[in-house]
Each structure stands twice: as structure tokens, then as C-alpha cells.
Design an enzyme around this catalytic site. Structure first.
Site, PDB file in Angstrom:
ATOM      1  N   ASP A   1       0.890  -1.187  -0.140  1.00 19.74           N
ATOM      2  CA  ASP A   1      -0.217   0.101  -0.078  1.00 19.74           C
ATOM      3  C   ASP A   1       0.930   1.253  -0.069  1.00 19.74           C
ATOM      4  O   ASP A   1       1.664   1.358   0.843  1.00 19.74           O
ATOM      5  CB  ASP A   1      -1.022   0.012   1.320  1.00 19.74           C
ATOM      6  CG  ASP A   1      -2.335   0.809   1.036  1.00 19.74           C
ATOM      7  OD1 ASP A   1      -2.237   1.948   0.323  1.00 19.74           O
ATOM      8  OD2 ASP A   1      -3.144   0.539   1.793  1.00 19.74           O
TER       9      ASP A   1
ATOM     10  N   CYS B   1      -6.012   4.088  -3.760  1.00 22.00           N
ATOM     11  CA  CYS B   1      -6.205   2.973  -3.059  1.00 22.00           C
ATOM     12  C   CYS B   1      -7.409   1.975  -3.692  1.00 22.00           C
ATOM     13  O   CYS B   1      -7.238   0.832  -4.446  1.00 22.00           O
ATOM     14  CB  CYS B   1      -6.546   2.700  -1.774  1.00 22.00           C
ATOM     15  SG  CYS B   1      -4.955   3.549  -0.721  1.00 22.00           S
TER      16      CYS B   1
ATOM     17  N   LYS C   1      -6.076  -5.718   4.055  1.00 22.58           N
ATOM     18  CA  LYS C   1      -7.007  -4.577   3.635  1.00 22.58           C
ATOM     19  C   LYS C   1      -7.973  -4.998   2.460  1.00 22.58           C
ATOM     20  O   LYS C   1      -7.539  -5.432   1.688  1.00 22.58           O
ATOM     21  CB  LYS C   1      -6.160  -3.402   3.240  1.00 22.58           C
ATOM     22  CG  LYS C   1      -6.867  -2.004   2.704  1.00 22.58           C
ATOM     23  CD  LYS C   1      -5.870  -1.009   2.395  1.00 22.58           C
ATOM     24  CE  LYS C   1      -6.487   0.183   1.919  1.00 22.58           C
ATOM     25  NZ  LYS C   1      -5.636   1.252   1.671  1.00 22.58           N
TER      26      LYS C   1
ATOM     27  N   HIS D   1     -11.187  -2.362   1.588  1.00 25.64           N
ATOM     28  CA  HIS D   1     -11.286  -1.282   0.995  1.00 25.64           C
ATOM     29  C   HIS D   1     -12.170  -1.080  -0.375  1.00 25.64           C
ATOM     30  O   HIS D   1     -11.997  -0.141  -1.100  1.00 25.64           O
ATOM     31  CB  HIS D   1     -10.167  -0.474   0.706  1.00 25.64           C
ATOM     32  CG  HIS D   1     -10.181   1.121   0.801  1.00 25.64           C
ATOM     33  ND1 HIS D   1      -9.050   1.875   0.282  1.00 25.64           N
ATOM     34  CD2 HIS D   1     -11.102   1.696   1.326  1.00 25.64           C
ATOM     35  CE1 HIS D   1      -9.238   2.996   0.738  1.00 25.64           C
ATOM     36  NE2 HIS D   1     -10.521   3.144   1.109  1.00 25.64           N
TER      37      HIS D   1
ATOM     38  N   ASP E   1      -0.300  -0.453  -4.816  1.00 28.02           N
ATOM     39  CA  ASP E   1      -1.619  -0.074  -5.280  1.00 28.02           C
ATOM     40  C   ASP E   1      -1.466   1.156  -5.952  1.00 28.02           C
ATOM     41  O   ASP E   1      -2.306   1.577  -6.805  1.00 28.02           O
ATOM     42  CB  ASP E   1      -2.566  -0.298  -4.164  1.00 28.02           C
ATOM     43  CG  ASP E   1      -2.095   0.782  -3.105  1.00 28.02           C
ATOM     44  OD1 ASP E   1      -1.144   1.115  -2.975  1.00 28.02           O
ATOM     45  OD2 ASP E   1      -3.023   0.950  -2.397  1.00 28.02           O
TER      46      ASP E   1
ATOM     47  N   LYS F   1       1.252   9.620  -5.193  1.00 28.73           N
ATOM     48  CA  LYS F   1       0.165   9.187  -4.821  1.00 28.73           C
ATOM     49  C   LYS F   1      -1.162  10.086  -5.227  1.00 28.73           C
ATOM     50  O   LYS F   1      -0.833  11.394  -4.863  1.00 28.73           O
ATOM     51  CB  LYS F   1      -0.086   8.780  -3.419  1.00 28.73           C
ATOM     52  CG  LYS F   1      -1.696   8.031  -3.167  1.00 28.73           C
ATOM     53  CD  LYS F   1      -1.769   7.756  -1.791  1.00 28.73           C
ATOM     54  CE  LYS F   1      -2.980   7.177  -1.468  1.00 28.73           C
ATOM     55  NZ  LYS F   1      -3.092   6.582   0.008  1.00 28.73           N
TER      56      LYS F   1
END
Length: 500
Positions: free
Chosen positions: A30, A68, A122, A124, A277, A294
Site C-alpha cells: 500500500d 487505493c 485490507k 477497501h 496499489d 499518490k
């Protein structure tokens, strides 16, 4: 002399190989940056990841989404996020939305094909109703958390650094459908490693396995056990020191999971994929020499670290320049498991196994990186065409890669180039006008996105704008419901979970 149990393990391994159904282990990091792995020149210690990558195929032209949920959506469905209205932001813990229930997921396909399916870490992808939980989306077992991030030790959100008074507070850790109350103080990277090893150890050798190990690391907040921080005591900047420690803890966990696969006799028939990701955050990690971070459509946000390791690869110890996107894993792994994609909705992903294993040309020639009409600069219209170009509204936040060319439109975060040293981060800012909303780059020649060619090649701009317009015609309207106060864990026993 082999023991009886070793003979049985060998028998089941050979049987699965004969049926052509390998075990699949997909490890997702992540917010892990391009320059955060040893083989890209990082000072961070990643010996296990480096070794596994050197034994397999490094994917050096691999793309993910900039945040994400969208990457996870496209991994799970093989379809672009515009197809189901999730092109804006992430799936949040306080809005009633999630991956639509009529989208077939990768674990559902593999489960139909005889696989045992496990998710550790995770999710999400939504949880406002029970139908959206992992156990209803194809997974036999789930141990992890539902939201986007939390404290690594307390397993609660918001994390200890949050100062937003509007944040909902609660525990977010589950074993199947039940909250886990006895792991306060266990570092999540170690916890998820332990659960993954337990699953591997107790897996029924008569069935092929799909293990999706979705680490919390190295998402915010910057938290790591002191033993790993101590490894970087010569790093002057404390934030860089903590981030490096988190990476090394994750690297160690990957090595331990790999050893468990070998000890259980599963490794020889396993395909292991490691992927990020999205790119590293502006405040932590490094995407050097790529532009951006990001939550941007610059290469630093979407060009991802990825490699595949397996004895089933025809070529090993190589690098691949094949154009590959995270949506390609759905058809690739479905076909690798001897499944079919004929009964799915139209896919945007391609089967790229031969490109990875043999080195053939990728069947993919372009990637829609996103079209988000809700991400619009105040005072501008992103719904209608602008006066300069009627093909596609260049105020609309979008990007596309087509062969060697990449086009970006809209008011992008201007990005920049962050070079990380042990003493701190050093930023180089772009010289673009703040109102600029169109860029064209030859990514093959200019992967750092330093030279805008939009004025030099107007015909290529026009062609790519037409492609964006074609995609936009097929897009579902963005679904971004308002915040729902009923999502507050205070109304549900101090635990994040379904509220409708």
C-alpha cells in the site's frame, strides 16, 4: 527418505500441476513507491523482495491507479472504474457505496474453478451492507480490515495523528464477520504475516489456493517497531527512518510467507505476484526519478513496482517492458487457473501471461488511466466542451496512455520530482502555469514527464482526445453519495461495519 506427509504433499502438488491449476499468491503493498525497493536503487533494505524479483520477472512498464480503492476495484474485476461509476476518489468508510454487486470478482471466478480463496489484510471495497463484505464477494476466509487505513498497533481509525474532529472513531479488525478484540498492540504487518502463514500451513492440499495478502504497509501513519527503526539509525530524517523501517518489516514478512509456502510443499506450483496499489505519498516514500506521487496521474502516482516469481515461468531472472495494467490480472489469473472469462461483463484487462512468461509482445496497447468529471477546478466547467477543443473537454481531469504516448487533461496536481536522501527530501518543482490543463509526453523517451509535446504534435493530441471522448461516452455517471451519519461506529458497538 521422505516421510509419509512429504510424499502426500508431493502427490497433491503433482496432481494440481497436472490439472494446470497453480496456487496463486497475490501480495499487494500500500502506497509503495517506485524508488522504495532495492533493485530500483533504494538505500532501503529489501533483500527478500530483491531476491524474489531476481528469480522471476520484473515488470518495468506496469501501471496501477493513483489511489487505493480504484486499483483494488480493477484488480478484482478486470474493468476500468468508469464502467461502474467509481471514477471519483476512494470508497470511504462513511458513505453508502462500494464495488457494485453485479460485478464479478476474481475470487468468485477462482472459487467457481475449485480454488480455496483467502483474503488477509485490507479490503477497501465497501461494507455499508453485509452483501459488500469480502465473504460475500468470493472469499472463503477473511482476516483484516475494511477501511482505508488505521493505527498499526491499535487497529483503530482514525490513527493517533488525526486531528479532524469530524472523523468517526472505532475498531476495524475482523476475523470472518466478527470483530477481533484481542490484538491491540500487535503490529499489523506481523499480524497479517502470521495469519497468512497459518492459512498456508492449514490449507487443504487437495485444492488449489488463492491467497490475497493485502498489507496495510506502507500506508500512513508512519509506525514501525523499534527494532526496524534501529536498522536505520544513521538516517538523519526521522520520517524517512520510520518509512524505511516499515518497508523492511514488510520485506521480512514477504520472506517469511515465502518460506511457509516452501515448507508446506506449495512453492513449486505457486505463482507469486508482488504489486503496489499506487505510488508513494508526497510526504513519505519516493518515486524518483518519476514525476508526482499518490493521488496524481503523473507516472509517480501510477507506474508501479511489480514482479512475478514462479517455477512455472518460461523465462526467469529477466525484466519485462510489456505494457501491463492492474486490470490485466483478472483475465490472466482466470485463464492461468484454467477458467473462462466468457461469462463476465466486457473486460478492459488482457491475458498477459505469455508476455510475462515467454516475453511475447503485450496484447495491450493503451490504458485509460481515468476520467473524473467531479475533480474540477473551481470556476471552470468540466461538463461541456471548451472553446478551444470540441473533441473532449480538456478541463476534465483525465489521462490516457496509448503506446508510447501519454496525454493528461484537466487541472492536475502539478507534481514535481522528489529526490530522497537519508538527510531529507529534496523537491524540484515544474515550471508549468497553474492554469495549464493539457500535456502530451512520449513516455518511452521521457518517462520523467519533463518535456510537454502537446504543441509540437497536435495531431496526436487530437487522436488521444478522441479516444478519451469514446471512453467517456461509455462511462457510468460518477456515484458519490453524501456522508451518512449512521456509519458512525459509536452507533454499532465501537466497530466499523455494515450500517444499512
Amino acid at each position: 527418505m521422505r516421510t509419509l506427509s512429504q510424499h502426500l504433499i508431493l502427490f497433491h502438488t503433482v496432481a494440481n500441476q497436472r490439472e494446470g491449476k497453480p496456487h496463486i499468491v497475490f501480495i499487494l503493498a500500500d502506497d509503495y513507491g517506485w524508488n522504495d525497493i532495492g533493485y530500483h536503487g533504494s538505500f532501503i533494505q529489501t533483500p527478500n523482495l530483491d531476491r524474489l524479483a531476481s528469480e522471476g520477472v520484473k515488470l518495468e512498464n506496469y501501471y496501477v491507479q493513483p489511489i487505493c480503492s480504484p486499483s483494488r476495484e480493477q484488480l478484482m474485476t478486470g474493468r476500468y472504474q468508469i464502467r461502474y461509476g467509481l471514477q471519483h476518489s476512494v470508497i470511504t468508510h462513511d458513505r453508502p457505496h462500494g464495488l457494485p454487486l453485479d460485478e464479478v470478482t476474481l475470487p468468485q471466478k477462482l472459487k467457481d474453478n475449485g480454488y480455496s480463496t483467502y483474503l488477509v489484510g485490507k479490503w477497501h471495497l465497501g461494507f455499508f451492507r453485509k452483501e459488500y463484505l469480502p465473504l460475500r464477494r468470493g472469499f472463503d476466509k477473511f482476516y483484516g480490515f475494511l477501511t482505508g487505513g488505521e493505527d498499526y498497533w491499535a487497529h483503530r481509525r482514525p490513527n493517533m495523528y488525526s486531528k479532524a474532529s469530524s472523523d468517526y472513531h472505532g475498531l476495524d479488525l475482523r476475523d470472518q464477520d466478527e470483530p477481533v478484540l484481542d490484538q491491540n498492540g500487535t503490529y499489523s504487518t506481523h499480524l497479517f504475516q502470521r495469519k497468512a502463514i497459518d492459512i498456508i500451513t492449514h490449507h487443504d492440499k487437495n485444492k488449489p489456493m488463492f491467497l490475497y495478502l493485502s498489507f496495510q504497509a506502507v500506508h500512513a501513519p508512519l509506525q514501525a517497531p523499534e527494532e526496524y527503526v534501529e536498522k536505520y539509525k544513521n538516517v538523519q530524517n526521522i520520517l524517512i527512518r520510520k518509512y524505511a523501517a516499515m518497508v523492511t518489516a514488510m520485506d521480512e514478512a514477504v520472506g517469511n510467507v515465502t518460506n511457509a509456502l516452501k515448507d508446506s510443499g506449495l512453492w513449486d506450483n505457486t505463482v507469486l505476484i508482488f504489486s503496489t496499489d499506487n505510488g508513494a505519498r508526497r510526504s513519505a516514500g519516493s518515486n524518483w526519478p518519476l514525476r508526482g506521487w499518490k493521488n496524481t496521474l503523473w507516472e509517480g502516482g501510477i507506474r508501479g513496482v511489480c514482479f512475478v516469481t514462479s517455477n512455472l515461468l518460461e523465462r526467469k531472472g529477466t525484466k519485462s517492458d510489456a505494457l501491463i495494467h492492474i486490470s490485466d490480472w483478472f483475465p490472466t489469473l482466470t485463464h492461468l487457473s484454467r477458467g473462462s472469462t466468457h461469462d463476465t461483463k466486457p473486460l478492459d484487462g488482457f491475458d498477459v501471461w505469455d508476455s510475462i512468461s515467454i516475453g511475447t509482445k503485450s496484447p495491450r496497447e493503451e490504458i485509460l488511466l481515468n476520467i473524473d468529471p467531479l475533480k474540477c477546478k473551481r470556476g471552470f466547467s468540466c461538463a461541456s466542451g471548451d472553446s478551444k477543443n470540441s473533441v473532449f473537454n480538456t478541463f476534465t481531469y483525465a489521462a490516457i496512455r496509448s503506446r508510447d504516448w501519454k496525454l493528461l487533461t484537466g487541472f492536475q496536481d502539478q507534481g514535481g520530482w522528489k529526490h530522497r536522501k537519508t538527510s531529507g527530501n529534496y523537491f524540484e518543482k515544474p515550471t508549468d502555469s497553474p492554469n495549464k490543463h493539457l500535456w502530451l509526453f512520449n513516455i518511452r523517451n521521457d518517462p520523467e514527464e519533463r518535456t510537454d509535446l502537446s504543441e509540437k504534435y497536435p495531431d496526436i493530441v487530437e487522436d488521444l482526445l478522441k479516444k478519451l471522448k469514446t471512453y467517456n461516452r461509455t462511462a457510468a455517471p460518477p456515484f458519490w453519495p453524501p456522508r451518512d451519519p449512521m456509519a458512525n461506529p459509536a452507533l454499532h458497538g465501537d466497530v466499523f461495519g455494515p450500517w444499512l
